[in-house]
Design a protein around this motif. Structure first.
Motif, PDB file in Angstrom:
ATOM      1  N   VAL A 163       0.872  -1.171   0.000  1.00 39.03           N
ATOM      2  CA  VAL A 163       0.000   0.000   0.000  1.00 39.03           C
ATOM      3  C   VAL A 163       0.909   1.222   0.000  1.00 39.03           C
ATOM      4  CG1 VAL A 163      -1.789   1.311   1.181  1.00 39.03           C
ATOM      5  CG2 VAL A 163      -1.823  -1.177   1.296  1.00 39.03           C
ATOM      6  N   VAL A 164       0.634   2.186  -0.869  1.00 38.73           N
ATOM      7  CA  VAL A 164       1.398   3.432  -0.909  1.00 38.73           C
ATOM      8  C   VAL A 164       0.456   4.579  -0.574  1.00 38.73           C
ATOM      9  CG1 VAL A 164       2.826   4.987  -2.275  1.00 38.73           C
ATOM     10  CG2 VAL A 164       3.000   2.517  -2.617  1.00 38.73           C
ATOM     11  N   LEU A 165       0.835   5.348   0.435  1.00 35.93           N
ATOM     12  CA  LEU A 165       0.021   6.451   0.920  1.00 35.93           C
ATOM     13  C   LEU A 165       0.728   7.774   0.662  1.00 35.93           C
ATOM     14  CD1 LEU A 165      -0.861   4.856   4.378  1.00 35.93           C
ATOM     15  CD2 LEU A 165      -2.247   4.791   2.298  1.00 35.93           C
ATOM     16  N   ARG A 166       0.021   8.716   0.088  1.00 33.30           N
ATOM     17  CA  ARG A 166       0.585  10.044  -0.151  1.00 33.30           C
ATOM     18  C   ARG A 166       0.364  10.915   1.084  1.00 33.30           C
ATOM     19  NH1 ARG A 166      -2.297  13.126  -4.822  1.00 33.30           N
ATOM     20  NH2 ARG A 166      -3.914  13.160  -3.208  1.00 33.30           N
ATOM     21  N   GLU A 167       1.423  11.610   1.493  1.00 34.20           N
ATOM     22  CA  GLU A 167       1.344  12.484   2.662  1.00 34.20           C
ATOM     23  C   GLU A 167       1.898  13.865   2.306  1.00 34.20           C
ATOM     24  OE1 GLU A 167       1.876   9.002   6.080  1.00 34.20           O
ATOM     25  OE2 GLU A 167       3.564  10.321   5.593  1.00 34.20           O
ATOM     26  N   PHE A 175       8.833  32.010   9.755  1.00 35.12           N
ATOM     27  CA  PHE A 175       7.591  32.084  10.512  1.00 35.12           C
ATOM     28  C   PHE A 175       6.451  31.378   9.785  1.00 35.12           C
ATOM     29  CE2 PHE A 175       9.863  35.689  12.385  1.00 35.12           C
ATOM     30  CZ  PHE A 175       9.647  35.451  13.733  1.00 35.12           C
ATOM     31  N   GLY A 176       6.686  30.979   8.573  1.00 33.62           N
ATOM     32  CA  GLY A 176       5.673  30.265   7.810  1.00 33.62           C
ATOM     33  C   GLY A 176       5.948  28.774   7.785  1.00 33.62           C
ATOM     34  N   TYR A 177       5.429  28.132   6.781  1.00 36.87           N
ATOM     35  CA  TYR A 177       5.653  26.691   6.621  1.00 36.87           C
ATOM     36  C   TYR A 177       5.538  26.355   5.141  1.00 36.87           C
ATOM     37  CZ  TYR A 177       0.637  26.167   5.868  1.00 36.87           C
ATOM     38  OH  TYR A 177      -0.636  26.250   5.355  1.00 36.87           O
ATOM     39  N   LYS A 178       6.016  25.192   4.804  1.00 36.49           N
ATOM     40  CA  LYS A 178       5.845  24.661   3.458  1.00 36.49           C
ATOM     41  C   LYS A 178       5.579  23.172   3.568  1.00 36.49           C
ATOM     42  CE  LYS A 178      10.853  24.050   2.778  1.00 36.49           C
ATOM     43  NZ  LYS A 178      12.014  24.392   1.909  1.00 36.49           N
ATOM     44  N   THR A 179       4.902  22.632   2.570  1.00 33.36           N
ATOM     45  CA  THR A 179       4.580  21.213   2.564  1.00 33.36           C
ATOM     46  C   THR A 179       5.626  20.439   1.769  1.00 33.36           C
ATOM     47  OG1 THR A 179       3.149  21.499   0.646  1.00 33.36           O
ATOM     48  CG2 THR A 179       2.111  21.620   2.814  1.00 33.36           C
ATOM     49  N   VAL A 180       5.833  19.215   2.181  1.00 32.26           N
ATOM     50  CA  VAL A 180       6.838  18.358   1.564  1.00 32.26           C
ATOM     51  C   VAL A 180       6.129  17.194   0.883  1.00 32.26           C
ATOM     52  CG1 VAL A 180       8.840  16.877   1.995  1.00 32.26           C
ATOM     53  CG2 VAL A 180       8.558  19.001   3.297  1.00 32.26           C
ATOM     54  N   GLU A 181       6.576  16.851  -0.310  1.00 36.51           N
ATOM     55  CA  GLU A 181       6.035  15.688  -1.006  1.00 36.51           C
ATOM     56  C   GLU A 181       6.600  14.427  -0.348  1.00 36.51           C
ATOM     57  OE1 GLU A 181       5.832  13.664  -5.483  1.00 36.51           O
ATOM     58  OE2 GLU A 181       7.036  15.457  -5.112  1.00 36.51           O
ATOM     59  N   GLN A 182       5.715  13.603   0.182  1.00 36.53           N
ATOM     60  CA  GLN A 182       6.149  12.413   0.925  1.00 36.53           C
ATOM     61  C   GLN A 182       5.212  11.246   0.642  1.00 36.53           C
ATOM     62  OE1 GLN A 182       7.612  12.781   5.083  1.00 36.53           O
ATOM     63  NE2 GLN A 182       5.897  11.460   5.649  1.00 36.53           N
ATOM     64  N   TYR A 183       5.784  10.054   0.629  1.00 37.76           N
ATOM     65  CA  TYR A 183       5.012   8.830   0.402  1.00 37.76           C
ATOM     66  C   TYR A 183       5.390   7.813   1.469  1.00 37.76           C
ATOM     67  CZ  TYR A 183       4.150  10.999  -4.106  1.00 37.76           C
ATOM     68  OH  TYR A 183       3.783  11.878  -5.087  1.00 37.76           O
ATOM     69  N   ARG A 184       4.375   7.109   1.972  1.00 39.41           N
ATOM     70  CA  ARG A 184       4.593   6.069   2.972  1.00 39.41           C
ATOM     71  C   ARG A 184       4.310   4.718   2.325  1.00 39.41           C
ATOM     72  NH1 ARG A 184       5.158   6.311   8.428  1.00 39.41           N
ATOM     73  NH2 ARG A 184       4.721   8.562   8.270  1.00 39.41           N
ATOM     74  N   GLU A 185       5.317   3.909   2.227  1.00 41.05           N
ATOM     75  CA  GLU A 185       5.191   2.575   1.631  1.00 41.05           C
ATOM     76  C   GLU A 185       4.980   1.549   2.736  1.00 41.05           C
ATOM     77  OE1 GLU A 185       8.001  -0.844  -0.473  1.00 41.05           O
ATOM     78  OE2 GLU A 185       8.810   1.156  -0.035  1.00 41.05           O
ATOM     79  N   LEU A 186       3.866   0.841   2.658  1.00 44.82           N
ATOM     80  CA  LEU A 186       3.578  -0.253   3.580  1.00 44.82           C
ATOM     81  C   LEU A 186       3.726  -1.552   2.800  1.00 44.82           C
ATOM     82  CD1 LEU A 186       0.291   1.212   5.158  1.00 44.82           C
ATOM     83  CD2 LEU A 186       2.663   1.717   5.782  1.00 44.82           C
ATOM     84  N   ALA A 187       4.665  -2.389   3.197  1.00 43.25           N
ATOM     85  CA  ALA A 187       4.967  -3.593   2.423  1.00 43.25           C
ATOM     86  C   ALA A 187       5.000  -4.818   3.331  1.00 43.25           C
ATOM     87  CB  ALA A 187       6.311  -3.438   1.707  1.00 43.25           C
ATOM     88  N   LEU A 188       4.603  -5.931   2.765  1.00 44.84           N
ATOM     89  CA  LEU A 188       4.684  -7.217   3.464  1.00 44.84           C
ATOM     90  C   LEU A 188       5.829  -8.017   2.865  1.00 44.84           C
ATOM     91  CD1 LEU A 188       3.378  -9.038   5.603  1.00 44.84           C
ATOM     92  CD2 LEU A 188       1.947 -10.005   3.784  1.00 44.84           C
TER      93      LEU A 188
END
Length: 471
Positions: A163-167, A175-188
């Motif tokens: 399962v691959v989840l986009r985060e 003082f601000g923020y920015k978003t980061v392209e990230q993916y969480r790989e769930l593997a068996l």
């Protein structure tokens, strides 16, 4: 062969627009105003741009879809869900996701997303605490963030192997923020479940995706032999994408909005009465233009012989309004009963029949959400070495039960004649709200034994020889 963790399955890409449509309609007018057609798109003049702006501002959006969703949520959660879990997992009741969100609020958000898209996801993460032990949390993922998945036969069972989840985590930027392209790989893998976190390399995140962290959560009983992730669907909880329960209503709702824009536009342009004067020659025309014209009951207008003054009014434009009424009725028939309240009285049987027909989809969604959370709580327990039975059940009785004296008398009589077990009678009284759901039979029996009949009478003094513990 693709080694890109951001790869998206074809069936996922196919339904993105449908999900976006339903979510936009549920969100309200500010999200759907851009979906109105642009009048005379070939005309790029400022005048046409102003007309289109006014066209959008005059349109009235009646959010039947969002009201339907909220009404169905209210039916499901008008009673608190029941959580059955050992003491070590009771923290989920107040903090299910590690951020202070209770499992009740957590599951309400999940049901909301399932009604909108027909799909959602729950992932159980495990955190090793300092010292001995650890704790599990239940994380929620929208359908749009579940971009890839794969199944395979393992020991005769078809199980999730990927399962691959986009985060989109936020990182500080001054003082601000920015978003980061990230993916969480769930593997068996052969040794068990593994989680990898991918991010784009480089200072500005413009490089290739690379693994920045790897987790092999090891609970009390070791690594899990399955991926602690479950899909939540409208029809079932398998990986296939289910249809959105609210999609049909949302599409009719958008059509109703477009009709409203056309109707309000025609009212603005044609709905005002237009005064006119006929029978004037050029001299009279010039005279009246020079001296001005006043219209009103106290401003007599002197006209030449044969001159006439009147108002031109448009005939009622019922076509667009009829189209709006038709779509309104369609939304009602599809379950949007919150749009227009029925003016006719109905019997209790008719009301229950109507409600049951429109809540059958809700019943399936609620059952799937309950099953998914029960499975998630089981994974929480597996990480923490808990083997006791767990369960999570959201209310599925959407029609409020009522009891009158005759019904209660009949139920007690049936119990006295041996047709009802005492536990069954009390279970039904709990559904009627006559016994608090949290009061168990043992507690009731104990209190009845202690209080007698509440008037200080002994057992032998009770009327008809009955004992206070009989009920």
């Amino acid at each position: 062969m693709s080694n890109d963790v951001s790869f998206k399955r074809a069936e996922y890409i196919e339904v993105l627009d449908r999900w976006a449509s339903v979510r936009d309609v549920c969100a309200g007018q500010h999200r759907v105003v851009s979906r109105l057609p642009y009048i005379n798109a070939h005309d790029k003049s400022p005048e046409n741009a102003d007309r289109n702006k006014a066209y959008r501002e005059r349109a009235v959006f009646k959010n039947a879809t969002g009201h339907t969703r909220n009404g169905l949520l209210g039916l499901a959660f008008h009673k608190d869900p029941n959580l059955t879990a050992p003491k070590k997992l009771e923290y989920l009741q107040d903090n299910a996701n590690g951020s202070g969100v209770s499992i009740y609020q957590h599951s309400q958000g999940t049901l909301e997303k399932v009604l909108e898209a027909g799909r959602h996801g729950l992932y159980v993460d495990y955190h090793q605490d300092e010292g001995a032990g650890g704790h599990s949390v239940i994380l929620s993922y929208c359908a749009e963030d579940i971009i890839n998945w794969r199944t395979a036969m393992v020991n005769g069972h078809n199980v999730l192997t990927l399962v691959v989840l986009r985060e989109s985590p936020e990182v500080a930027d001054g003082f601000g923020y920015k978003t980061v392209e990230q993916y969480r790989e769930l593997a068996l893998e052969p040794d068990g479940f593994v989680c990898r976190v991918w991010q784009r390399a480089g200072p500005e995140g413009g490089g290739p995706l690379a693994v920045i962290d790897t987790f092999t959560p090891t609970g009390v009983a070791g690594r899990l032999k399955e991926i602690p992730f479950t899909f939540v669907g409208a029809q079932n909880n398998d990986p296939t994408i289910d249809e959105s329960p609210l999609y049909d209503i949302a599409m009719i709702n958008l059509g109703h909005y477009r009709n409203s824009a056309d109707y309000e536009d025609s009212v603005f342009w044609c709905g005002q009465a237009q005064p006119f004067i006929s029978g004037l020659d050029e001299n009279w025309r010039d005279h009246m233009e020079k001296n001005g014209i006043y219209v009103g009951s106290r401003a007599p207008m002197l006209l030449p012989a044969g001159g006439a003054f009147a108002y031109a009014q448009p005939l009622p434009n019922t076509l667009v309004k009829e189209a709006m009424a038709d779509k309104n009725q369609m939304m009602i028939e599809l379950g949007a009963r919150m749009v227009v309240a029925s003016m006719s009285s109905k019997t209790a049987t008719e009301a229950r029949s109507d409600q049951s027909a429109s809540t059958s989809v809700l019943a399936g969604c609620v059952a799937n959400v309950s099953e998914a959370y029960t499975q998630a709580i089981m994974w929480c327990g597996a990480y923490m070495g808990i083997t006791e039975e767990v369960a999570y059940q959201i209310n599925q009785e959407f029609v409020e039960l009522t009891a009158d004296p005759q019904m209660i008398t009949a139920l007690v009589g049936l119990w006295q004649n041996g047709g009802f077990a005492k536990a069954d009678l009390r279970a039904y009284l709990r559904k009627l709200g006559l016994i608090a759901p949290e009061r168990i039979d043992l507690q009731i029996d104990s209190e009845l034994q202690e209080q007698g009949d509440g008037l200080g009478l002994d057992d032998e003094d009770q009327p008809n020889g009955s004992k206070p513990s009989d009920l």
